[in-house]
Design an enzyme around this catalytic site. Structure first.
Site, PDB file in Angstrom:
ATOM      1  N   CYS A 176       0.739  -1.121  -0.302  1.00 46.07           N
ATOM      2  CA  CYS A 176      -0.074   0.085   0.321  1.00 46.07           C
ATOM      3  C   CYS A 176       0.863   1.235  -0.232  1.00 46.07           C
ATOM      4  CB  CYS A 176      -0.273   0.070   1.054  1.00 46.07           C
ATOM      5  SG  CYS A 176       0.344   0.508   3.001  1.00 46.07           S
ATOM      6  N   CYS A 220      -2.742  -2.971   8.209  1.00 46.91           N
ATOM      7  CA  CYS A 220      -3.210  -1.674   8.789  1.00 46.91           C
ATOM      8  C   CYS A 220      -2.381  -1.702  10.113  1.00 46.91           C
ATOM      9  CB  CYS A 220      -4.026  -0.477   8.541  1.00 46.91           C
ATOM     10  SG  CYS A 220      -4.353  -1.018   6.597  1.00 46.91           S
TER      11      CYS A 220
HETATM   12 FE1  FES Z   1      -1.418   1.197   4.002  1.00 45.77          FE
HETATM   13 FE2  FES Z   1      -3.821   1.040   5.824  1.00 45.77          FE
HETATM   14  S1  FES Z   1      -3.581   0.763   3.420  1.00 45.77           S
HETATM   15  S2  FES Z   1      -1.214   0.795   5.903  1.00 45.77           S
END
Ligand code: FES
Length: 146
Positions: free
Chosen positions: A34, A103
């Protein structure tokens, strides 16, 4: 996607955001998937965490979980701090949607990296603490991103 009131609270009013001068331990981890990055600072005296701060380029769930994780470790010994797992943090927040579980791992791993740094600097061993990695993408068996 539904977020609990506690998640919303810690996202809107995150605790312990900031940096620390001369931390006892500091750790940074990222998740290449991410692109988010988390940095955790710890102030440790006689093996007890006096203060914790975090800084993140992360999503709302990363903010909320780090806020809660830093709250939970304050006053704990470095050994007890290992019990502040991503599961414990999620429980304290009344849960996270499955696609956001990774996360909470960012918070846990950055905390571990900061503890590791402290242990290295002081030549101590924190039982059960593993050497941190920079990128946690492959560390956890997590559901795919939505
Ligand atoms: Fe990367 Fe939440 S989407 S830490």
């Amino acid at each position: 996607m539904e977020y609990s009131e506690k998640v919303m609270d810690h996202f809107m009013n995150p605790r312990n955001v900031g940096e620390m001068e001369n931390p006892s331990g500091v750790g940074t981890v990222g998740n290449a998937k991410c692109g988010d990055i988390m940095k955790v600072y710890l102030d440790i005296e006689n093996g007890v965490i006096k203060d914790a701060k975090f800084k993140t380029f992360g999503c709302g769930a990363a903010v909320a979980t780090s806020s809660m994780a830093t709250e939970l470790v304050k006053g704990k010994s470095v050994q007890e701090a290992l019990e502040v797992t991503n599961k414990a943090v999620m429980e304290a927040l009344d849960g996270l949607p499955p696609v956001k579980v990774h996360c909470s791992c960012l918070a846990e791993e950055a905390l571990h990296a900061a503890l590791w740094d402290y242990a290295q600097k002081n030549g101590i061993v924190i039982e059960g603490l593993k050497e941190p990695v920079d990128d946690i993408e492959h560390l956890h068996d997590l559901p795919e991103e939505a």
